[in-house]
Design a protein around this motif. Sequence first.
Motif, short mmCIF file in Angstrom:
data_model
loop_
_atom_site.label_atom_id
_atom_site.label_comp_id
_atom_site.label_asym_id
_atom_site.label_seq_id
_atom_site.Cartn_x
_atom_site.Cartn_y
_atom_site.Cartn_z
N ASN A 9 12.76 95.56 79.13
CA ASN A 9 12.85 95.96 77.73
C ASN A 9 13.03 94.76 76.82
OD1 ASN A 9 12.45 98.65 77.98
ND2 ASN A 9 14.63 99.12 78.31
N ASN A 10 13.79 93.79 77.31
CA ASN A 10 13.97 92.55 76.57
C ASN A 10 12.65 91.83 76.34
OD1 ASN A 10 16.39 91.89 75.51
ND2 ASN A 10 17.28 91.24 77.46
N PHE A 11 11.85 91.77 77.42
CA PHE A 11 10.52 91.17 77.34
C PHE A 11 9.71 91.83 76.23
CE2 PHE A 11 9.53 89.26 81.78
CZ PHE A 11 10.49 88.29 81.54
N TYR A 12 9.65 93.16 76.31
CA TYR A 12 8.85 93.90 75.33
C TYR A 12 9.34 93.64 73.92
CZ TYR A 12 6.76 96.56 79.15
OH TYR A 12 6.07 96.91 80.26
N LEU A 13 10.67 93.67 73.78
CA LEU A 13 11.26 93.46 72.47
C LEU A 13 10.83 92.10 71.92
CD1 LEU A 13 13.13 95.19 70.77
CD2 LEU A 13 15.02 93.70 71.48
N PHE A 14 10.92 91.08 72.78
CA PHE A 14 10.52 89.73 72.37
C PHE A 14 9.06 89.71 71.94
CE2 PHE A 14 8.56 85.66 73.63
CZ PHE A 14 9.15 84.85 72.68
N CYS A 15 8.21 90.35 72.75
CA CYS A 15 6.77 90.38 72.44
C CYS A 15 6.51 91.00 71.09
CB CYS A 15 6.00 91.15 73.51
SG CYS A 15 5.95 90.32 75.09
#
Lengths: 298, 277
Positions: A9-15
Amino acid sequence: MNKKRSRLNNFYLFCYIGLLPTVLLYVIFRIIPIVDTFRLSFYSWSVLGVGNRFIGLQNYFKLFQDKLFITALVNTTLFAVFVVFFSVVISLALAIMLNNKRMERFSPIYELVYFLPVVTPMVPVAVMWKWIYDPQYGLLNYFLSFFGISPKAWLVYPDLALYAIVIMSVWKIIGYYLMIFLVGLKNISKEYYEAALIDGAVGWQVFRYITLPLLRPIVLYVLVIATIQSYNVFTQVYVMTSDVQGAPGRLVRVLVYDIYENGFRYFKMGYASAEAVILLLIVLTLTIFEFKAMGRED
Amino acid sequence: MQSVRRENLKVVIMHIILILGGISMILPFVWMFVTSIKPATEVLSWPPSFIPKSPTLDNYRAVLQEAPFGRYFLNTLLISTISALSILFTSSLSGFIFAKYKFPGRNVLFLVLLTTAMIPLECYMISLYLLINRFGWINTYQGVVAPILVMAFGVFFMRQNILSIPNELLDAARIDGCSEWRIYTTVILPLSRSALGALAIFAYMQAWAFFIWPLIVINDRNLYTMELGLTMFQKRFTVDYGLISAGSMIAVLPILVIFLILRRNIIEGITLTGLKG
Protein backbone atom coordinates in the motif's frame (compact mmCIF):
# COMPACT_ATOMS: atom_id res chain seq x y z
CA MET A 1 1.49 -10.98 5.76
CA ASN A 2 -0.04 -7.82 7.10
CA LYS A 3 3.32 -6.09 7.01
CA LYS A 4 3.83 -7.03 3.39
CA ARG A 5 0.36 -5.72 2.63
CA SER A 6 1.07 -2.36 4.19
CA ARG A 7 4.39 -2.16 2.38
CA LEU A 8 2.54 -2.66 -0.90
CA ASN A 9 0.00 0.00 0.00
CA ASN A 10 2.91 2.28 0.74
CA PHE A 11 4.30 1.61 -2.72
CA TYR A 12 0.99 2.48 -4.35
CA LEU A 13 0.62 5.58 -2.24
CA PHE A 14 4.08 6.75 -3.27
CA CYS A 15 3.31 6.07 -6.94
CA TYR A 16 0.04 7.95 -6.98
CA ILE A 17 1.23 10.90 -4.93
CA GLY A 18 4.44 11.07 -6.95
CA LEU A 19 2.57 11.08 -10.23
CA LEU A 20 0.00 13.60 -9.03
CA PRO A 21 1.84 16.83 -10.01
CA THR A 22 2.68 15.51 -13.48
CA VAL A 23 -0.80 14.17 -14.12
CA LEU A 24 -2.54 17.30 -12.80
CA LEU A 25 -0.44 19.70 -14.88
CA TYR A 26 -0.69 17.47 -17.92
CA VAL A 27 -4.45 17.05 -17.68
CA ILE A 28 -5.24 20.69 -16.94
CA PHE A 29 -2.93 22.38 -19.43
CA ARG A 30 -2.90 19.77 -22.16
CA ILE A 31 -5.50 17.01 -22.18
CA ILE A 32 -8.45 19.25 -21.32
CA PRO A 33 -7.53 21.90 -23.92
CA ILE A 34 -7.01 19.20 -26.56
CA VAL A 35 -10.42 17.67 -25.90
CA ASP A 36 -11.98 21.10 -25.62
CA THR A 37 -10.59 22.08 -29.04
CA PHE A 38 -12.69 19.33 -30.62
CA ARG A 39 -15.80 20.51 -28.75
CA LEU A 40 -15.25 24.18 -29.66
CA SER A 41 -14.91 23.30 -33.32
CA PHE A 42 -18.64 22.49 -33.36
CA TYR A 43 -19.56 25.86 -31.88
CA SER A 44 -19.81 29.43 -32.95
CA TRP A 45 -17.73 30.88 -30.16
CA SER A 46 -16.12 34.16 -29.14
CA VAL A 47 -14.09 35.12 -26.06
CA LEU A 48 -16.80 37.48 -24.89
CA GLY A 49 -19.26 34.63 -24.65
CA VAL A 50 -21.99 36.42 -26.58
CA GLY A 51 -23.95 34.30 -29.02
CA ASN A 52 -22.02 31.10 -28.37
CA ARG A 53 -24.00 28.24 -29.82
CA PHE A 54 -23.71 24.76 -31.21
CA ILE A 55 -23.61 24.74 -35.01
CA GLY A 56 -22.57 21.18 -35.77
CA LEU A 57 -20.21 20.79 -38.69
CA GLN A 58 -20.81 24.24 -40.12
CA ASN A 59 -17.34 25.52 -39.24
CA TYR A 60 -15.84 22.69 -41.25
CA PHE A 61 -18.12 23.29 -44.24
CA LYS A 62 -17.26 26.99 -44.17
CA LEU A 63 -13.55 26.26 -43.94
CA PHE A 64 -13.45 24.41 -47.21
CA GLN A 65 -15.00 27.38 -48.98
CA ASP A 66 -12.63 29.79 -47.27
CA LYS A 67 -10.06 30.95 -49.83
CA LEU A 68 -7.58 32.07 -47.19
CA PHE A 69 -7.73 28.70 -45.47
CA ILE A 70 -7.17 26.84 -48.74
CA THR A 71 -4.23 29.10 -49.54
CA ALA A 72 -2.81 28.45 -46.08
CA LEU A 73 -3.27 24.71 -46.47
CA VAL A 74 -1.50 24.69 -49.84
CA ASN A 75 1.31 26.96 -48.66
CA THR A 76 1.93 24.97 -45.51
CA THR A 77 1.97 21.70 -47.41
CA LEU A 78 4.42 23.07 -49.98
CA PHE A 79 6.57 24.46 -47.19
CA ALA A 80 6.54 21.15 -45.32
CA VAL A 81 7.36 19.07 -48.40
CA PHE A 82 10.33 21.25 -49.33
CA VAL A 83 11.68 21.68 -45.82
CA VAL A 84 11.37 18.01 -44.90
CA PHE A 85 12.91 16.83 -48.16
CA PHE A 86 15.84 19.23 -48.30
CA SER A 87 16.67 19.23 -44.61
CA VAL A 88 16.67 15.43 -44.41
CA VAL A 89 18.68 14.90 -47.60
CA ILE A 90 21.26 17.59 -46.85
CA SER A 91 21.76 16.67 -43.22
CA LEU A 92 22.00 12.96 -44.01
CA ALA A 93 24.63 13.66 -46.68
CA LEU A 94 26.62 15.85 -44.31
CA ALA A 95 26.35 13.28 -41.51
CA ILE A 96 27.70 10.54 -43.78
CA MET A 97 30.65 12.77 -44.67
CA LEU A 98 31.39 13.51 -41.03
CA ASN A 99 31.12 9.83 -40.16
CA ASN A 100 34.09 9.05 -42.42
CA LYS A 101 36.94 7.92 -40.17
CA ARG A 102 39.36 10.42 -41.69
CA MET A 103 37.00 13.21 -40.67
CA GLU A 104 37.02 12.21 -37.03
CA ARG A 105 39.57 14.84 -36.04
CA PHE A 106 37.64 17.70 -37.63
CA SER A 107 34.15 16.51 -36.80
CA PRO A 108 33.72 18.41 -33.49
CA ILE A 109 34.46 21.78 -35.07
CA TYR A 110 32.05 21.15 -37.94
CA GLU A 111 29.41 19.98 -35.49
CA LEU A 112 29.84 23.17 -33.50
CA VAL A 113 29.46 25.37 -36.57
CA TYR A 114 26.42 23.56 -37.95
CA PHE A 115 24.74 23.56 -34.56
CA LEU A 116 25.02 27.31 -34.16
CA PRO A 117 21.73 28.13 -35.94
CA VAL A 118 20.00 25.34 -34.00
CA VAL A 119 20.64 26.88 -30.59
CA THR A 120 19.86 30.41 -31.72
CA PRO A 121 16.19 31.28 -31.12
CA MET A 122 14.04 31.82 -34.18
CA VAL A 123 13.26 35.53 -33.92
CA PRO A 124 16.80 36.95 -34.18
CA VAL A 125 17.52 34.43 -36.91
CA ALA A 126 14.44 35.53 -38.85
CA VAL A 127 15.38 39.19 -38.39
CA MET A 128 18.86 38.41 -39.69
CA TRP A 129 17.53 36.68 -42.80
CA LYS A 130 15.02 39.40 -43.46
CA TRP A 131 17.95 41.77 -43.80
CA ILE A 132 19.81 39.34 -46.02
CA TYR A 133 16.74 39.08 -48.26
CA ASP A 134 16.30 42.86 -48.48
CA PRO A 135 15.48 43.70 -52.13
CA GLN A 136 17.67 46.81 -52.29
CA TYR A 137 20.57 46.35 -49.93
CA GLY A 138 20.39 42.66 -49.13
CA LEU A 139 23.42 40.44 -49.06
CA LEU A 140 21.78 37.68 -51.09
CA ASN A 141 21.05 39.87 -54.10
CA TYR A 142 24.61 41.17 -53.88
CA PHE A 143 26.05 37.64 -54.04
CA LEU A 144 23.68 36.67 -56.82
CA SER A 145 24.79 39.69 -58.82
CA PHE A 146 28.19 38.01 -59.25
CA PHE A 147 26.45 35.27 -61.17
CA GLY A 148 24.57 37.77 -63.28
CA ILE A 149 21.28 37.17 -61.50
CA SER A 150 19.20 40.30 -61.28
CA PRO A 151 18.04 41.47 -57.83
CA LYS A 152 14.86 39.86 -56.56
CA ALA A 153 12.34 41.16 -54.05
CA TRP A 154 12.51 37.95 -52.03
CA LEU A 155 9.97 38.65 -49.36
CA VAL A 156 7.61 40.80 -51.36
CA TYR A 157 5.92 38.25 -53.59
CA PRO A 158 4.23 35.43 -51.66
CA ASP A 159 5.46 32.80 -54.15
CA LEU A 160 9.09 33.80 -53.85
CA ALA A 161 8.75 34.49 -50.14
CA LEU A 162 7.65 30.93 -49.50
CA TYR A 163 10.90 29.62 -50.95
CA ALA A 164 12.93 32.27 -49.16
CA ILE A 165 11.46 31.02 -45.89
CA VAL A 166 12.07 27.42 -46.90
CA ILE A 167 15.78 28.17 -47.44
CA MET A 168 16.05 29.93 -44.11
CA SER A 169 14.19 27.16 -42.27
CA VAL A 170 16.37 24.44 -43.78
CA TRP A 171 19.45 26.45 -42.86
CA LYS A 172 18.23 26.68 -39.26
CA ILE A 173 17.45 23.01 -38.71
CA ILE A 174 20.01 20.90 -40.62
CA GLY A 175 22.50 21.02 -37.76
CA TYR A 176 19.98 19.28 -35.51
CA TYR A 177 19.14 16.47 -37.91
CA LEU A 178 22.81 16.17 -38.80
CA MET A 179 23.63 15.41 -35.17
CA ILE A 180 20.79 12.91 -34.84
CA PHE A 181 21.91 11.10 -38.00
CA LEU A 182 25.50 11.14 -36.78
CA VAL A 183 24.51 9.47 -33.51
CA GLY A 184 22.64 6.87 -35.54
CA LEU A 185 25.54 6.28 -37.91
CA LYS A 186 28.01 5.88 -35.04
CA ASN A 187 25.76 3.17 -33.59
CA ILE A 188 26.01 1.03 -36.73
CA SER A 189 28.56 -1.67 -36.03
CA LYS A 190 31.72 -1.51 -38.14
CA GLU A 191 31.37 -5.22 -38.88
CA TYR A 192 28.52 -4.59 -41.31
CA TYR A 193 30.74 -2.34 -43.41
CA GLU A 194 33.64 -4.77 -43.30
CA ALA A 195 31.38 -7.59 -44.42
CA ALA A 196 30.04 -5.41 -47.23
CA LEU A 197 33.57 -4.55 -48.34
CA ILE A 198 34.50 -8.21 -48.48
CA ASP A 199 31.42 -8.82 -50.61
CA GLY A 200 32.70 -6.12 -52.96
CA ALA A 201 30.06 -3.49 -52.26
CA VAL A 202 31.06 0.07 -53.09
CA GLY A 203 29.88 3.62 -52.41
CA TRP A 204 26.21 3.86 -53.27
CA GLN A 205 25.61 0.16 -52.70
CA VAL A 206 26.95 0.38 -49.15
CA PHE A 207 24.64 3.29 -48.51
CA ARG A 208 21.62 1.65 -50.10
CA TYR A 209 21.95 -1.82 -48.59
CA ILE A 210 23.78 -1.26 -45.30
CA THR A 211 23.51 2.30 -44.04
CA LEU A 212 19.94 3.14 -44.99
CA PRO A 213 18.24 -0.03 -43.70
CA LEU A 214 20.13 0.10 -40.40
CA LEU A 215 19.44 3.79 -40.05
CA ARG A 216 15.74 3.40 -40.75
CA PRO A 217 14.42 4.04 -37.20
CA ILE A 218 16.46 7.24 -37.03
CA VAL A 219 15.30 8.39 -40.47
CA LEU A 220 11.73 7.70 -39.40
CA TYR A 221 12.20 9.70 -36.23
CA VAL A 222 13.63 12.67 -38.11
CA LEU A 223 10.89 12.49 -40.75
CA VAL A 224 8.20 12.53 -38.09
CA ILE A 225 9.57 15.48 -36.11
CA ALA A 226 10.40 17.38 -39.32
CA THR A 227 6.84 16.92 -40.60
CA ILE A 228 5.25 18.00 -37.33
CA GLN A 229 7.53 21.00 -37.00
CA SER A 230 7.10 22.24 -40.53
CA TYR A 231 3.32 21.90 -40.47
CA ASN A 232 3.38 24.12 -37.41
CA VAL A 233 5.59 26.79 -38.96
CA PHE A 234 4.73 30.21 -37.62
CA THR A 235 7.48 32.32 -36.02
CA GLN A 236 9.64 32.95 -39.08
CA VAL A 237 6.59 33.67 -41.23
CA TYR A 238 5.24 36.07 -38.66
CA VAL A 239 8.53 37.92 -38.24
CA MET A 240 9.60 37.98 -41.88
CA THR A 241 6.41 38.62 -43.81
CA SER A 242 3.74 40.16 -41.61
CA ASP A 243 4.95 43.74 -41.59
CA VAL A 244 2.95 46.59 -40.18
CA GLN A 245 3.37 48.34 -43.49
CA GLY A 246 3.08 45.21 -45.52
CA ALA A 247 -0.04 44.85 -47.58
CA PRO A 248 -1.98 41.68 -46.68
CA GLY A 249 -0.94 40.29 -50.06
CA ARG A 250 2.67 40.23 -48.90
CA LEU A 251 1.98 37.66 -46.29
CA VAL A 252 2.86 34.04 -46.80
CA ARG A 253 -0.27 32.61 -45.25
CA VAL A 254 0.34 29.37 -43.34
CA LEU A 255 -2.08 27.32 -41.26
CA VAL A 256 -0.95 28.40 -37.81
CA TYR A 257 -1.02 32.02 -38.92
CA ASP A 258 -4.57 31.57 -40.17
CA ILE A 259 -5.57 29.98 -36.86
CA TYR A 260 -3.89 32.79 -34.98
CA GLU A 261 -5.64 35.46 -37.04
CA ASN A 262 -9.09 33.91 -36.92
CA GLY A 263 -8.80 33.15 -33.22
CA PHE A 264 -7.07 36.20 -31.83
CA ARG A 265 -7.71 38.99 -34.28
CA TYR A 266 -11.27 38.21 -35.36
CA PHE A 267 -12.09 36.22 -32.20
CA LYS A 268 -13.74 33.43 -34.15
CA MET A 269 -12.63 30.85 -31.60
CA GLY A 270 -14.86 28.03 -32.82
CA TYR A 271 -13.86 28.52 -36.43
CA ALA A 272 -10.17 28.64 -35.52
CA SER A 273 -10.60 25.49 -33.42
CA ALA A 274 -11.98 23.67 -36.44
CA GLU A 275 -8.83 24.70 -38.31
CA ALA A 276 -6.69 23.47 -35.44
CA VAL A 277 -8.50 20.12 -35.54
CA ILE A 278 -7.77 19.81 -39.24
CA LEU A 279 -4.12 20.66 -38.62
CA LEU A 280 -4.01 18.00 -35.92
CA LEU A 281 -5.61 15.41 -38.17
CA ILE A 282 -3.21 16.18 -41.03
CA VAL A 283 -0.17 15.85 -38.80
CA LEU A 284 -1.55 12.66 -37.25
CA THR A 285 -2.30 11.09 -40.63
CA LEU A 286 1.13 11.94 -41.99
CA THR A 287 2.82 10.55 -38.90
CA ILE A 288 0.91 7.29 -39.14
CA PHE A 289 1.64 7.14 -42.86
CA GLU A 290 5.35 7.64 -42.24
CA PHE A 291 5.35 4.92 -39.60
CA LYS A 292 3.61 2.52 -41.98
CA ALA A 293 5.83 3.37 -44.95
CA MET A 294 9.09 3.10 -43.04
CA GLY A 295 8.08 0.13 -40.96
CA ARG A 296 6.95 -2.13 -43.78
CA GLU A 297 9.86 -2.11 -46.21
CA ASP A 298 11.87 -5.36 -46.25
CA MET B 1 48.20 3.53 -54.95
CA GLN B 2 45.45 4.85 -57.11
CA SER B 3 42.80 4.03 -54.56
CA VAL B 4 44.75 5.96 -51.91
CA ARG B 5 44.83 8.98 -54.18
CA ARG B 6 41.15 8.66 -54.90
CA GLU B 7 40.47 8.40 -51.19
CA ASN B 8 42.51 11.57 -50.57
CA LEU B 9 40.62 13.41 -53.28
CA LYS B 10 37.37 12.32 -51.70
CA VAL B 11 38.41 13.70 -48.32
CA VAL B 12 39.42 17.02 -49.87
CA ILE B 13 36.10 17.33 -51.68
CA MET B 14 34.22 16.53 -48.49
CA HIS B 15 36.15 19.24 -46.66
CA ILE B 16 35.34 21.76 -49.38
CA ILE B 17 31.63 20.96 -49.17
CA LEU B 18 31.62 21.03 -45.37
CA ILE B 19 33.55 24.31 -45.25
CA LEU B 20 31.26 25.99 -47.77
CA GLY B 21 28.28 24.80 -45.76
CA GLY B 22 29.96 25.96 -42.58
CA ILE B 23 30.56 29.43 -44.00
CA SER B 24 26.90 29.72 -44.89
CA MET B 25 26.07 28.76 -41.30
CA ILE B 26 28.23 31.52 -39.82
CA LEU B 27 27.91 34.24 -42.43
CA PRO B 28 24.46 35.52 -41.37
CA PHE B 29 25.76 35.95 -37.81
CA VAL B 30 28.83 37.85 -39.01
CA TRP B 31 26.68 40.00 -41.25
CA MET B 32 24.36 40.81 -38.38
CA PHE B 33 27.30 41.78 -36.17
CA VAL B 34 28.89 43.93 -38.87
CA THR B 35 25.59 45.68 -39.56
CA SER B 36 25.06 46.35 -35.87
CA ILE B 37 28.30 48.35 -35.55
CA LYS B 38 27.80 50.39 -38.73
CA PRO B 39 26.48 53.95 -38.63
CA ALA B 40 23.14 54.41 -40.43
CA THR B 41 24.70 55.86 -43.56
CA GLU B 42 26.98 52.88 -44.04
CA VAL B 43 24.26 50.29 -43.47
CA LEU B 44 22.53 51.34 -46.66
CA SER B 45 25.62 51.73 -48.82
CA TRP B 46 26.15 49.71 -51.96
CA PRO B 47 28.01 47.45 -52.49
CA PRO B 48 27.66 46.01 -48.97
CA SER B 49 30.94 45.78 -47.10
CA PHE B 50 32.01 43.40 -44.36
CA ILE B 51 34.43 45.88 -42.85
CA PRO B 52 32.76 48.95 -41.34
CA LYS B 53 34.66 52.16 -42.14
CA SER B 54 33.74 53.88 -38.89
CA PRO B 55 32.55 51.28 -36.38
CA THR B 56 30.28 52.58 -33.65
CA LEU B 57 28.26 51.37 -30.69
CA ASP B 58 25.55 53.98 -31.28
CA ASN B 59 23.05 51.37 -32.42
CA TYR B 60 23.41 49.47 -29.15
CA ARG B 61 22.97 52.64 -27.11
CA ALA B 62 19.87 53.54 -29.10
CA VAL B 63 18.40 50.04 -28.75
CA LEU B 64 18.76 50.02 -24.98
CA GLN B 65 17.15 53.44 -24.83
CA GLU B 66 14.23 52.44 -27.02
CA ALA B 67 13.38 49.10 -25.45
CA PRO B 68 14.10 47.53 -22.05
CA PHE B 69 16.00 44.49 -23.34
CA GLY B 70 17.44 43.90 -19.87
CA ARG B 71 13.92 43.47 -18.57
CA TYR B 72 13.03 41.14 -21.47
CA PHE B 73 16.09 39.09 -20.67
CA LEU B 74 15.16 38.73 -17.00
CA ASN B 75 11.57 37.83 -17.93
CA THR B 76 12.82 35.10 -20.24
CA LEU B 77 15.30 33.87 -17.66
CA LEU B 78 12.56 33.66 -15.01
CA ILE B 79 10.10 31.86 -17.26
CA SER B 80 12.64 29.38 -18.60
CA THR B 81 14.03 28.67 -15.11
CA ILE B 82 10.60 27.91 -13.67
CA SER B 83 9.83 25.75 -16.70
CA ALA B 84 13.12 23.86 -16.46
CA LEU B 85 12.84 23.24 -12.70
CA SER B 86 9.29 22.00 -13.01
CA ILE B 87 10.14 19.77 -15.97
CA LEU B 88 13.17 18.33 -14.14
CA PHE B 89 11.15 17.55 -11.04
CA THR B 90 8.05 16.09 -12.72
CA SER B 91 10.02 14.16 -15.35
CA SER B 92 12.48 12.58 -12.92
CA LEU B 93 9.87 11.62 -10.33
CA SER B 94 7.33 10.21 -12.76
CA GLY B 95 10.09 8.73 -14.93
CA PHE B 96 11.31 6.91 -11.82
CA ILE B 97 7.84 5.67 -10.94
CA PHE B 98 7.11 4.47 -14.50
CA ALA B 99 10.50 2.75 -14.67
CA LYS B 100 10.59 0.98 -11.30
CA TYR B 101 7.06 0.38 -9.99
CA LYS B 102 4.08 -1.69 -10.96
CA PHE B 103 0.73 -0.29 -9.89
CA PRO B 104 -2.85 -0.42 -11.14
CA GLY B 105 -3.40 2.06 -13.95
CA ARG B 106 0.25 2.33 -14.94
CA ASN B 107 -0.14 1.19 -18.52
CA VAL B 108 -3.19 3.33 -19.15
CA LEU B 109 -1.43 6.43 -17.83
CA PHE B 110 1.65 5.73 -19.87
CA LEU B 111 -0.39 5.14 -23.01
CA VAL B 112 -2.22 8.45 -22.59
CA LEU B 113 1.12 10.19 -22.19
CA LEU B 114 2.55 8.45 -25.23
CA THR B 115 -0.34 9.19 -27.58
CA THR B 116 -0.66 12.86 -26.69
CA ALA B 117 3.06 13.62 -26.49
CA MET B 118 3.36 14.52 -30.15
CA ILE B 119 0.46 17.00 -30.26
CA PRO B 120 1.93 20.47 -30.64
CA LEU B 121 0.71 23.49 -28.69
CA GLU B 122 -0.48 25.17 -31.88
CA CYS B 123 -3.24 22.59 -32.15
CA TYR B 124 -4.85 23.41 -28.80
CA MET B 125 -3.74 26.95 -28.06
CA ILE B 126 -7.23 28.40 -28.51
CA SER B 127 -8.85 26.29 -25.81
CA LEU B 128 -5.80 26.76 -23.64
CA TYR B 129 -6.16 30.51 -24.07
CA LEU B 130 -9.81 30.35 -22.98
CA LEU B 131 -8.78 28.29 -19.95
CA ILE B 132 -5.98 30.67 -18.96
CA ASN B 133 -8.39 33.54 -19.50
CA ARG B 134 -10.87 31.92 -17.11
CA PHE B 135 -8.09 31.62 -14.51
CA GLY B 136 -7.45 35.35 -14.96
CA TRP B 137 -3.87 34.57 -15.99
CA ILE B 138 -3.66 36.68 -19.15
CA ASN B 139 -0.65 38.97 -18.86
CA THR B 140 0.93 37.04 -16.02
CA TYR B 141 4.06 34.93 -15.66
CA GLN B 142 2.05 31.89 -14.60
CA GLY B 143 -0.03 32.28 -17.74
CA VAL B 144 3.04 32.15 -19.98
CA VAL B 145 4.69 29.28 -18.18
CA ALA B 146 1.61 27.07 -17.72
CA PRO B 147 1.93 25.00 -20.92
CA ILE B 148 5.65 24.28 -20.40
CA LEU B 149 5.59 22.95 -16.84
CA VAL B 150 5.57 19.30 -17.89
CA MET B 151 7.11 17.64 -20.91
CA ALA B 152 6.02 14.16 -21.97
CA PHE B 153 9.34 13.63 -23.74
CA GLY B 154 11.11 14.48 -20.52
CA VAL B 155 9.20 11.70 -18.72
CA PHE B 156 10.14 9.14 -21.41
CA PHE B 157 13.73 10.31 -21.40
CA MET B 158 14.10 10.04 -17.62
CA ARG B 159 12.31 6.70 -17.58
CA GLN B 160 14.74 5.34 -20.18
CA ASN B 161 17.70 6.49 -18.11
CA ILE B 162 16.36 5.26 -14.78
CA LEU B 163 15.54 1.83 -16.25
CA SER B 164 19.29 1.20 -16.47
CA ILE B 165 19.80 1.78 -12.75
CA PRO B 166 19.98 -1.72 -11.19
CA ASN B 167 17.08 -2.74 -8.92
CA GLU B 168 19.54 -4.21 -6.38
CA LEU B 169 20.58 -0.67 -5.54
CA LEU B 170 17.01 0.27 -4.68
CA ASP B 171 16.51 -2.93 -2.66
CA ALA B 172 19.69 -2.29 -0.71
CA ALA B 173 18.45 1.17 0.15
CA ARG B 174 15.11 -0.31 1.26
CA ILE B 175 16.84 -2.79 3.54
CA ASP B 176 18.67 0.17 5.05
CA GLY B 177 15.24 1.56 5.87
CA CYS B 178 14.96 4.19 3.16
CA SER B 179 11.47 5.30 2.22
CA GLU B 180 10.59 5.41 -1.47
CA TRP B 181 10.89 9.19 -1.44
CA ARG B 182 14.35 8.92 0.14
CA ILE B 183 15.36 6.47 -2.58
CA TYR B 184 14.28 9.05 -5.15
CA THR B 185 16.29 11.85 -3.56
CA THR B 186 19.39 9.93 -2.46
CA VAL B 187 19.77 7.17 -5.08
CA ILE B 188 17.91 8.10 -8.24
CA LEU B 189 18.60 11.81 -8.51
CA PRO B 190 22.39 11.62 -7.97
CA LEU B 191 22.68 8.73 -10.45
CA SER B 192 20.68 10.63 -13.07
CA ARG B 193 22.77 13.75 -12.92
CA SER B 194 23.94 13.74 -16.52
CA ALA B 195 20.48 12.92 -17.85
CA LEU B 196 19.04 15.74 -15.77
CA GLY B 197 21.66 18.10 -17.20
CA ALA B 198 20.73 17.15 -20.75
CA LEU B 199 17.04 17.58 -20.00
CA ALA B 200 17.67 20.97 -18.36
CA ILE B 201 19.43 22.22 -21.49
CA PHE B 202 16.59 20.97 -23.66
CA ALA B 203 14.00 22.62 -21.42
CA TYR B 204 15.84 25.93 -21.36
CA MET B 205 16.15 25.95 -25.12
CA GLN B 206 12.48 25.18 -25.57
CA ALA B 207 11.43 27.96 -23.22
CA TRP B 208 13.87 30.45 -24.69
CA ALA B 209 12.50 29.91 -28.19
CA PHE B 210 8.87 29.95 -27.01
CA PHE B 211 7.06 32.36 -29.29
CA ILE B 212 3.45 31.95 -30.32
CA TRP B 213 2.13 31.41 -26.80
CA PRO B 214 3.73 34.53 -25.23
CA LEU B 215 2.53 36.43 -28.31
CA ILE B 216 -1.03 35.44 -27.46
CA VAL B 217 -1.11 35.78 -23.67
CA ILE B 218 1.17 38.78 -23.19
CA ASN B 219 0.49 42.32 -24.33
CA ASP B 220 1.98 44.12 -21.37
CA ARG B 221 5.40 45.36 -22.50
CA ASN B 222 6.86 44.78 -19.04
CA LEU B 223 6.23 41.06 -19.38
CA TYR B 224 7.66 40.62 -22.88
CA THR B 225 10.10 37.81 -23.35
CA MET B 226 13.25 38.30 -25.41
CA GLU B 227 11.66 36.81 -28.51
CA LEU B 228 8.51 38.86 -28.18
CA GLY B 229 10.38 42.06 -27.33
CA LEU B 230 12.64 41.70 -30.34
CA THR B 231 9.68 41.03 -32.65
CA MET B 232 7.84 44.11 -31.50
CA PHE B 233 11.05 46.10 -31.72
CA GLN B 234 11.66 45.10 -35.31
CA LYS B 235 8.06 45.92 -36.19
CA ARG B 236 8.61 49.43 -34.88
CA PHE B 237 11.92 50.06 -36.62
CA THR B 238 11.19 47.98 -39.64
CA VAL B 239 13.74 49.54 -42.03
CA ASP B 240 16.41 50.66 -39.59
CA TYR B 241 18.62 47.61 -40.00
CA GLY B 242 21.50 48.93 -37.93
CA LEU B 243 19.20 49.22 -34.96
CA ILE B 244 17.41 45.92 -35.55
CA SER B 245 20.71 44.09 -35.96
CA ALA B 246 21.94 45.50 -32.68
CA GLY B 247 18.72 44.30 -31.03
CA SER B 248 19.20 40.84 -32.51
CA MET B 249 22.80 40.77 -31.35
CA ILE B 250 21.65 41.52 -27.81
CA ALA B 251 19.21 38.62 -28.06
CA VAL B 252 21.76 36.22 -29.53
CA LEU B 253 24.90 37.08 -27.58
CA PRO B 254 24.08 35.48 -24.19
CA ILE B 255 23.08 32.27 -25.96
CA LEU B 256 26.22 32.19 -28.10
CA VAL B 257 28.43 32.69 -25.06
CA ILE B 258 26.74 29.86 -23.15
CA PHE B 259 26.82 27.66 -26.24
CA LEU B 260 30.56 28.17 -26.72
CA ILE B 261 31.25 27.42 -23.05
CA LEU B 262 29.05 24.32 -22.78
CA ARG B 263 29.26 23.29 -26.44
CA ARG B 264 29.58 19.50 -26.04
CA ASN B 265 26.97 19.32 -23.29
CA ILE B 266 24.52 21.39 -25.28
CA ILE B 267 24.91 19.53 -28.57
CA GLU B 268 24.59 16.16 -26.86
CA GLY B 269 21.88 17.32 -24.48
CA ILE B 270 19.62 18.54 -27.24
CA THR B 271 20.30 15.66 -29.62
CA LEU B 272 19.97 12.84 -27.09
CA THR B 273 16.95 14.15 -25.20
CA GLY B 274 14.88 14.08 -28.33
CA LEU B 275 16.32 10.82 -29.53
CA LYS B 276 16.10 8.72 -26.40
CA GLY B 277 12.78 10.07 -25.22
